[in-house]
Design a protein around this motif. Sequence first.
Motif, PDB file in Angstrom:
ATOM      1  N   TRP A 252       0.841  -1.195   0.000  1.00 18.33           N
ATOM      2  CA  TRP A 252       0.000   0.000   0.000  1.00 18.33           C
ATOM      3  C   TRP A 252       0.875   1.244   0.000  1.00 18.33           C
ATOM      4  N   PRO A 266      -3.107  -1.711  -3.973  1.00 17.94           N
ATOM      5  CA  PRO A 266      -3.281  -2.534  -5.179  1.00 17.94           C
ATOM      6  C   PRO A 266      -3.708  -3.942  -4.797  1.00 17.94           C
ATOM      7  N   GLN A 267      -4.783  -4.422  -5.409  1.00 18.71           N
ATOM      8  CA  GLN A 267      -5.317  -5.727  -5.029  1.00 18.71           C
ATOM      9  C   GLN A 267      -4.524  -6.890  -5.612  1.00 18.71           C
ATOM     10  N   GLY A 271       2.544  -2.888  -9.442  1.00 13.99           N
ATOM     11  CA  GLY A 271       2.591  -1.440  -9.546  1.00 13.99           C
ATOM     12  C   GLY A 271       3.788  -0.886  -8.805  1.00 13.99           C
ATOM     13  N   ILE A 287       0.222   5.139  -7.786  1.00  9.93           N
ATOM     14  CA  ILE A 287       0.684   3.816  -8.201  1.00  9.93           C
ATOM     15  C   ILE A 287       0.821   3.821  -9.714  1.00  9.93           C
ATOM     16  N   TYR A 289       1.413   1.935 -13.177  1.00  8.55           N
ATOM     17  CA  TYR A 289       1.072   0.590 -13.646  1.00  8.55           C
ATOM     18  C   TYR A 289       1.135   0.551 -15.162  1.00  8.55           C
ATOM     19  N   ALA A 298      -7.061  -3.398 -13.764  1.00 10.75           N
ATOM     20  CA  ALA A 298      -6.359  -3.431 -12.483  1.00 10.75           C
ATOM     21  C   ALA A 298      -7.329  -2.971 -11.397  1.00 10.75           C
ATOM     22  N   TYR A 300      -7.960  -1.758  -7.269  1.00 11.80           N
ATOM     23  CA  TYR A 300      -7.344  -1.113  -6.112  1.00 11.80           C
ATOM     24  C   TYR A 300      -8.409  -0.923  -5.034  1.00 11.80           C
TER      25      TYR A 300
END
Length: 308
Positions: A252, A266-267, A271, A287, A289, A298, A300
């Motif tokens: 995070w 970010p899940q 990133g 972030i 990416y 993506a 988040y």
Amino acid sequence: MDKRAILFLILSVVILYLYSYYEYQQEKNRLERIKPTPAPQQAATPSPQGITETKTHQVSSPVETIQEKEVVVETDLYQAILTNRGGVIKHWELKQYREKVDNSSPPIVLFDSEKNKADLSPLHVLLEGETEPVQQRFLHGLYRVEGQDIKLEGPGRQGQLSFLTRDESSGQVLIKRLTFYSDRYDVDVRIETGGLQGGYTLYLGINFGILDWGTTTMTSFVGPTSLIDDKIVQDKPANIQPEVVHQGILTWTALQDKYFLTALIPQNGTGTMVARKFADQQVTVGIRYSPTPGQQTATYRLYAGPKE
């Protein structure tokens, strides 16, 4: 009954049967002549190898006129105001925290685009390596909105809102899909892209969550803070000139002051963390990416609330 009568009866039955059969065949032939002949089926033409037909999301029409509008999201915990000008959050206030102990005191405002004088608001997306006109189209252009004002009361409720845009000159598409919850301070953020020439950076917004710069101590850091490779990384604003990038596995990245915190999570764990400074006491994190042809989406999580 004599033999002649019996023979006559048998012949009559045979003649009647033969006549009925003849009529049946004639009727069958007539039906065959008027019955439509089905067209011969053509074999399906195979697609070129490696190419599959997919449905594309119709983002906008060249003749579509989009008006600037705001959308209000209200839960038991916060009120957020979003705008389709850039598809971002322009105001976020906490309903259960006030500037003073007095109940008549105004609620805590973690972000206000006018008050913060923010060039970057929460959920702004910057296309890296693009021309200035294309970047501005995605940063400050008008997005199409899917959804209306949302009011969530009671536990376990949720609502959705989407912002969609397309740059006609380059064909690049950006969609932001947001899910809000009635009993949580976080928002699920899904970024869908199409035709991007490079990567993008999703920003948290300038000073989102920093209300009091105060004095940084060992127990109270103010500014960008991240968890990278399972280690806490803190970027002192004075050392950000004008951008700092940290490689590694990002769990995070956040902005914090003594009591409040906002974060992007970010899940999928991918990133690169980016911290930027625009002026003294004006910082943000994001972030960065780079979508691949097989991964255009993506996800988040955005958190904005108290540290407790």
